[in-house]
Scaffold this motif. Structure first.
Motif, PDB file in Angstrom:
ATOM      1  N   MET A 238       0.857  -1.194   0.000  1.00  0.00           N
ATOM      2  CA  MET A 238       0.000   0.000   0.000  1.00  0.00           C
ATOM      3  C   MET A 238       0.891   1.242   0.000  1.00  0.00           C
ATOM      4  O   MET A 238       1.789   1.377   0.828  1.00  0.00           O
ATOM      5  CB  MET A 238      -0.891  -0.018   1.234  1.00  0.00           C
ATOM      6  N   GLN A 239       0.645   2.126  -0.961  1.00  0.00           N
ATOM      7  CA  GLN A 239       1.407   3.365  -1.065  1.00  0.00           C
ATOM      8  C   GLN A 239       0.587   4.534  -0.522  1.00  0.00           C
ATOM      9  O   GLN A 239      -0.608   4.656  -0.824  1.00  0.00           O
ATOM     10  CB  GLN A 239       1.771   3.629  -2.527  1.00  0.00           C
ATOM     11  N   PHE A 240       1.244   5.378   0.259  1.00  0.00           N
ATOM     12  CA  PHE A 240       0.617   6.574   0.792  1.00  0.00           C
ATOM     13  C   PHE A 240       1.388   7.798   0.310  1.00  0.00           C
ATOM     14  O   PHE A 240       2.620   7.767   0.205  1.00  0.00           O
ATOM     15  CB  PHE A 240       0.610   6.562   2.322  1.00  0.00           C
ATOM     16  N   GLY A 241       0.650   8.858   0.035  1.00  0.00           N
ATOM     17  CA  GLY A 241       1.305  10.068  -0.413  1.00  0.00           C
ATOM     18  C   GLY A 241       0.387  11.261  -0.342  1.00  0.00           C
ATOM     19  O   GLY A 241      -0.710  11.209   0.228  1.00  0.00           O
ATOM     20  N   ILE A 242       0.851  12.341  -0.938  1.00  0.00           N
ATOM     21  CA  ILE A 242       0.074  13.580  -0.977  1.00  0.00           C
ATOM     22  C   ILE A 242      -0.004  14.061  -2.419  1.00  0.00           C
ATOM     23  O   ILE A 242       0.802  13.686  -3.265  1.00  0.00           O
ATOM     24  CB  ILE A 242       0.694  14.681  -0.102  1.00  0.00           C
ATOM     25  N   PHE A 243      -1.015  14.878  -2.677  1.00  0.00           N
ATOM     26  CA  PHE A 243      -1.109  15.525  -3.976  1.00  0.00           C
ATOM     27  C   PHE A 243      -1.481  16.984  -3.789  1.00  0.00           C
ATOM     28  O   PHE A 243      -2.007  17.386  -2.755  1.00  0.00           O
ATOM     29  CB  PHE A 243      -2.113  14.822  -4.884  1.00  0.00           C
ATOM     30  N   SER A 244      -1.177  17.765  -4.805  1.00  0.00           N
ATOM     31  CA  SER A 244      -1.490  19.188  -4.783  1.00  0.00           C
ATOM     32  C   SER A 244      -2.238  19.562  -6.047  1.00  0.00           C
ATOM     33  O   SER A 244      -1.875  19.126  -7.138  1.00  0.00           O
ATOM     34  CB  SER A 244      -0.203  20.016  -4.696  1.00  0.00           C
ATOM     35  N   VAL A 245      -3.281  20.374  -5.888  1.00  0.00           N
ATOM     36  CA  VAL A 245      -3.949  20.919  -7.072  1.00  0.00           C
ATOM     37  C   VAL A 245      -3.262  22.199  -7.541  1.00  0.00           C
ATOM     38  O   VAL A 245      -3.534  22.689  -8.622  1.00  0.00           O
ATOM     39  CB  VAL A 245      -5.451  21.189  -6.812  1.00  0.00           C
ATOM     40  N   GLY A 246      -2.379  22.748  -6.692  1.00  0.00           N
ATOM     41  CA  GLY A 246      -1.595  23.907  -7.094  1.00  0.00           C
ATOM     42  C   GLY A 246      -2.352  25.212  -7.085  1.00  0.00           C
ATOM     43  O   GLY A 246      -2.071  26.098  -7.900  1.00  0.00           O
ATOM     44  N   ASP A 247      -3.270  25.369  -6.150  1.00  0.00           N
ATOM     45  CA  ASP A 247      -4.020  26.626  -6.093  1.00  0.00           C
ATOM     46  C   ASP A 247      -3.202  27.714  -5.401  1.00  0.00           C
ATOM     47  O   ASP A 247      -2.403  27.463  -4.511  1.00  0.00           O
ATOM     48  CB  ASP A 247      -5.343  26.428  -5.361  1.00  0.00           C
ATOM     49  N   VAL A 248      -3.411  28.933  -5.834  1.00  0.00           N
ATOM     50  CA  VAL A 248      -2.860  30.119  -5.173  1.00  0.00           C
ATOM     51  C   VAL A 248      -4.046  30.840  -4.554  1.00  0.00           C
ATOM     52  O   VAL A 248      -4.811  31.507  -5.244  1.00  0.00           O
ATOM     53  CB  VAL A 248      -2.115  31.031  -6.164  1.00  0.00           C
ATOM     54  N   THR A 249      -4.213  30.672  -3.237  1.00  0.00           N
ATOM     55  CA  THR A 249      -5.434  31.095  -2.553  1.00  0.00           C
ATOM     56  C   THR A 249      -5.102  31.984  -1.362  1.00  0.00           C
ATOM     57  O   THR A 249      -4.148  31.722  -0.630  1.00  0.00           O
ATOM     58  CB  THR A 249      -6.229  29.862  -2.068  1.00  0.00           C
TER      59      THR A 249
ATOM     60  N   LEU B 169      -4.872  15.395  -0.028  1.00  0.00           N
ATOM     61  CA  LEU B 169      -4.714  16.806  -0.343  1.00  0.00           C
ATOM     62  C   LEU B 169      -4.467  17.565   0.961  1.00  0.00           C
ATOM     63  O   LEU B 169      -5.305  17.519   1.872  1.00  0.00           O
ATOM     64  CB  LEU B 169      -5.983  17.327  -1.027  1.00  0.00           C
ATOM     65  N   VAL B 170      -3.328  18.244   1.067  1.00  0.00           N
ATOM     66  CA  VAL B 170      -3.009  18.930   2.324  1.00  0.00           C
ATOM     67  C   VAL B 170      -2.628  20.392   2.146  1.00  0.00           C
ATOM     68  O   VAL B 170      -2.674  21.164   3.118  1.00  0.00           O
ATOM     69  CB  VAL B 170      -1.857  18.216   3.084  1.00  0.00           C
ATOM     70  N   ASP B 171      -2.251  20.829   0.938  1.00  0.00           N
ATOM     71  CA  ASP B 171      -1.689  22.182   0.780  1.00  0.00           C
ATOM     72  C   ASP B 171      -2.635  23.097   0.011  1.00  0.00           C
ATOM     73  O   ASP B 171      -2.264  23.722  -0.954  1.00  0.00           O
ATOM     74  CB  ASP B 171      -0.343  22.115   0.056  1.00  0.00           C
ATOM     75  N   HIS B 172      -3.865  23.171   0.437  1.00  0.00           N
ATOM     76  CA  HIS B 172      -4.874  23.882  -0.340  1.00  0.00           C
ATOM     77  C   HIS B 172      -5.561  24.928   0.530  1.00  0.00           C
ATOM     78  O   HIS B 172      -5.262  25.074   1.714  1.00  0.00           O
ATOM     79  CB  HIS B 172      -5.908  22.885  -0.862  1.00  0.00           C
ATOM     80  N   ALA B 173      -6.487  25.647  -0.069  1.00  0.00           N
ATOM     81  CA  ALA B 173      -7.419  26.523   0.650  1.00  0.00           C
ATOM     82  C   ALA B 173      -6.743  27.689   1.356  1.00  0.00           C
ATOM     83  O   ALA B 173      -7.334  28.309   2.234  1.00  0.00           O
ATOM     84  CB  ALA B 173      -8.238  25.712   1.665  1.00  0.00           C
ATOM     85  N   GLY B 174      -5.505  28.011   0.960  1.00  0.00           N
ATOM     86  CA  GLY B 174      -4.806  29.134   1.584  1.00  0.00           C
ATOM     87  C   GLY B 174      -4.028  28.782   2.831  1.00  0.00           C
ATOM     88  O   GLY B 174      -3.498  29.680   3.509  1.00  0.00           O
TER      89      GLY B 174
END
Length: 377
Positions: free
Chosen positions: A1-12, A305-310
């Motif tokens: 099982m692989q665990f990771g993070i992803f980013s949508v790349g928003d500038v908020t 997803l962890v780096d979003h929403a400002g």
């Protein structure tokens, strides 16, 4: 099982202080976030692809190559590589180049994206989205699998005696996931090729994704790639953790209420009850995440997803520290009772091994697969 993070790349904008980060700050921050993901023990970092504000990641392989030079173990992926508007030749060459630079630590999620205006920007028609997906992917596979390609189709100029360079590392193409949040034809396409299916289930109730994933599993078996429970599935998710659940809710609420992707819709409480979002303590996060297997079966990759929403960089890094702390518990929980014949998450080494001992599988012609995809609507 692989665990990771992803980013949508928003500038908020950060709603707690009214500060808007610059694109340069967000780009530098995501590199630091990816490096820290490896430091806390995660397996995968993935980025989205966007060509419009307020997003910055218009060139995923450039970003992933830079991160690859600063990491040693992390699998570098995408959460959407636009198969509809990117030229398949460019995708083939960009990801093969990335393969060589990072010693095989890369794969990609192909998708259509969710921004209709992007199509005319790249000379395409959004009404052709599904046909573009099927035709472009068929060409991409040939560009990776065949040294010399002669090809003609509906949506691009023909290729004559063409070789995409560099060739895939060790003669093995990057592993492909097909991403979809609503389209059964994409699940059908992934099953036909024996590829992975990535359901980025961050916005809708689980019942919607259960149907898509079950369809993919059934068709994967139908095409002779293995049993349904052996199909390669990835999931999205998101969280915000603090040691105390009340602190997590209090801190995250202004970001949830004001972020473009969340704000002005369901309440935070309704959203967390209806979707995979966890806002609470590490124990609550672990409990909810482990329940995903009850709904979707054994699967191979879980991205958050962890780096979003400002959210500011320090907060994101704190979230990664907490994720790293509970990671052993998550891995142990998903391993418990996992059937021995369920494949592990895809890696370059595993693909090489599979190439050395291929299992024959009968498959329908692409036209037949397309007809069945249409029937799945």
């Amino acid at each position: 099982m692989q665990f990771g993070i992803f980013s949508v790349g928003d500038v908020t904008l950060d709603p707690t202080n009214g500060r808007m980060p610059t694109e340069a700050e967000r780009i530098k921050a995501i590199v630091q976030i990816a490096r820290h993901a490896e430091e806390v023990g995660l397996d995968v970092f993935a980025t989205g692809e966007h060509h419009n504000p307020p997003f910055y990641p218009s060139s995923p392989t450039t970003l992933l190559g830079y991160i690859g030079a600063q990491t040693e173990r992390l699998i570098l992926s995408t959460t959407t590589t636009l198969i509809t508007t990117n030229d398949p030749v460019k995708i083939a060459e960009d990801f093969a180049m990335l393969q060589h630079l990072v010693d095989g630590r890369t794969d990609l999620v192909l998708g259509r994206g969710n921004t209709a205006p992007v199509y005319p920007w790249f000379g395409k028609n959004p009404h052709d989205a599904l046909e573009l997906t099927i035709e472009n992917y068929a060409l991409l596979r040939r560009l990776w699998d065949e040294d010399v390609v002669d090809w003609s189709g509906k949506f691009r100029t023909p290729l004559h005696n063409f070789t995409a360079t560099p060739r895939p590392l060790d003669g093995v193409a990057p592993f492909v996931w097909h991403g979809s949040i609503r389209t059964p034809q994409i699940a059908e396409l992934a099953a036909y090729y024996g590829d992975g299916f990535f359901a980025n289930n961050i916005f809708w109730p689980k019942e919607h994704y259960i149907r898509l994933i079950n369809l993919y599993r059934e068709r994967y078996e139908h095409y002779g790639h293995g049993k349904a429970h052996q199909a390669i599935v990835g999931l999205g998710g998101q969280f915000f953790m603090r040691r105390n659940s009340q602190d997590a809710v209090r801190e995250f609420r202004p970001y949830f209420d004001n972020a473009p992707v969340y704000g002005h819709g369901p309440s935070l409480e309704d959203f967390t009850s209806q979707t995979p979002l966890t806002v609470g303590s590490p124990a609550e996060f672990v409990e909810k995440t482990l329940a995903f297997r009850d709904y979707f079966g054994d699967y191979q990759r879980q991205l958050f997803l962890v780096d979003h929403a400002g959210l500011p960089l320090k907060t994101v890094l704190d979230q990664l520290d907490l994720l790293g702390e509970v990671l052993p518990e998550l891995k142990a929980g998903f391993e418990a009772g996992r059937p021995a014949d369920v494949p592990e998450g895809p890696t370059h080494a595993a693909l090489l091994e599979r190439k050395a001992s291929p299992e024959p599988a009968e498959a329908q012609a692409p036209a037949e697969a397309h007809a069945e995809a249409e029937a799945a609507k």
